[in-house]
Design a protein around this motif. Structure first.
Motif, mmCIF file in Angstrom:
data_model
loop_
_atom_site.group_PDB
_atom_site.id
_atom_site.type_symbol
_atom_site.label_atom_id
_atom_site.label_comp_id
_atom_site.label_asym_id
_atom_site.label_seq_id
_atom_site.Cartn_x
_atom_site.Cartn_y
_atom_site.Cartn_z
ATOM 1 N N GLN A 170 4.409 9.999 5.369
ATOM 2 C CA GLN A 170 5.282 9.141 4.552
ATOM 3 C C GLN A 170 6.455 8.603 5.359
ATOM 4 N N LEU A 181 0.828 -1.203 0.000
ATOM 5 C CA LEU A 181 0.000 0.000 0.000
ATOM 6 C C LEU A 181 0.865 1.258 0.000
ATOM 7 N N ALA A 187 1.736 8.991 -6.458
ATOM 8 C CA ALA A 187 2.108 10.378 -6.194
ATOM 9 C C ALA A 187 3.286 10.842 -7.038
ATOM 10 N N PHE A 189 0.094 12.230 1.626
ATOM 11 C CA PHE A 189 1.267 11.357 1.539
ATOM 12 C C PHE A 189 2.537 12.155 1.273
ATOM 13 N N THR A 190 2.467 13.147 0.421
ATOM 14 C CA THR A 190 3.664 13.885 0.009
ATOM 15 C C THR A 190 4.017 15.025 0.954
ATOM 16 N N LEU A 203 -1.793 13.505 -3.932
ATOM 17 C CA LEU A 203 -1.909 12.837 -2.638
ATOM 18 C C LEU A 203 -1.176 13.663 -1.582
ATOM 19 N N SER A 214 0.942 4.052 -3.015
ATOM 20 C CA SER A 214 0.779 5.488 -2.801
ATOM 21 C C SER A 214 1.955 6.264 -3.386
ATOM 22 N N TYR A 215 3.159 5.732 -3.180
ATOM 23 C CA TYR A 215 4.364 6.384 -3.716
ATOM 24 C C TYR A 215 4.305 6.459 -5.243
#
Length: 262
Positions: free
Chosen positions: A68, A44, A52, A62-63, A59, A48-49
């Protein structure tokens, strides 16, 4: 991730012992389940990485902010500590180090050839290979150290040396150790300093548990409550090697990301 699954000293299954009693042998499902949960978290995280940074998906959760870094640490630290714990279950740690090393070399070749993101030079598999090799070479020395104080010292050194690989150093060729030169880059970076100390903390913690419990684990750790996660945990290395190509292939065909990475 680990090249071994956790069995007790006999390496055999014994499924008819009383559930309420501690057990010294049989398969210890808890370690597979914990590893499996962490593998799911890793997939997951990388999804996400990729969304993004490779596909430009917005995102911000996340960033931006600490999510993160905290998420990444929760994955890598568990992998390293658990891999260290497994040294007590492994008959041949040199062979285990070789498996990790071969996998790390494969990751480097694949990421260099694919050129989708920064190639992985000294990632977590390298760290596991190096740490397992260090443990195998110094096993007799480590055995003379008191286990619980050694856990504390390793965790302290891990914390104190955390910032070392975040700097740059004039001497080249030591990025594997944790002393990267200017211009060094890696898509995944887990050098010996400080991360081997987290691995060694796991190995000393495993021995401390064995000394205090006679190598016995409570019955709940043998119970297979989450068989899917246990299966994932037993196949963690294969999943690790395969999940990024599969994620990129998936995102390349699914709308709205049905394009090549940026």
């Amino acid at each position: 991730m680990d090249a071994e699954t956790a069995c007790g000293p006999s390496g055999q299954r014994h499924d008819h012992q009383p559930a309420a009693e501690p057990r010294a042998d049989g398969h210890i499902a808890f370690f597979d389940i914990l590893r499996g949960f962490t593998v799911v978290s890793m997939v997951l995280f990388h999804a996400s990485y990729d969304l993004a940074y490779l596909y430009g998906a917005p995102l911000p959760w996340f960033t931006m902010g600490p999510v993160q870094d905290v998420w990444r640490a929760s994955i890598s630290w568990v992998f390293l500590f658990l891999a260290g714990w497994m040294t007590s279950f492994t008959r041949d740690n040199l062979r285990r180090a070789a498996v990790y090393g071969a996998a790390a070399a494969g990751i480097w070749l694949a990421t260099t050839w694919a050129a989708v993101d920064t190639p992985v030079s000294f990632g977590i598999l390298f760290c596991m290979a190096a740490s397992t090799f260090i443990f195998a070479m110094l096993k007799r020395v480590f055995a003379r150290l008191p286990a619980l104080p050694a856990v504390a010292v390793c965790l302290l050194l891990f914390g104190l040396l955390w910032g070392v690989p975040r700097g740059t150093y004039a001497v080249g060729g030591l990025a594997w150790l944790g002393l990267p030169a200017p211009g060094f880059s890696s898509g995944d970076y887990y050098p010996i300093i400080p991360f081997t100390f987290m691995y060694l903390a796991g190995s000393f913690a495993s021995r401390a548990h064995a000394e205090r419990s006679g190598g016995m684990y409570p019955a709940w750790m043998h119970a297979k409550h989450l068989p899917v996660l246990a299966w994932i945990g037993r196949h963690s290395l294969i999943i690790y090697l395969a999940h990024q190509p599969l994620l990129i292939a998936l995102f390349s065909v699914l709308p709205p990301f049905g394009v090549s990475p940026l």
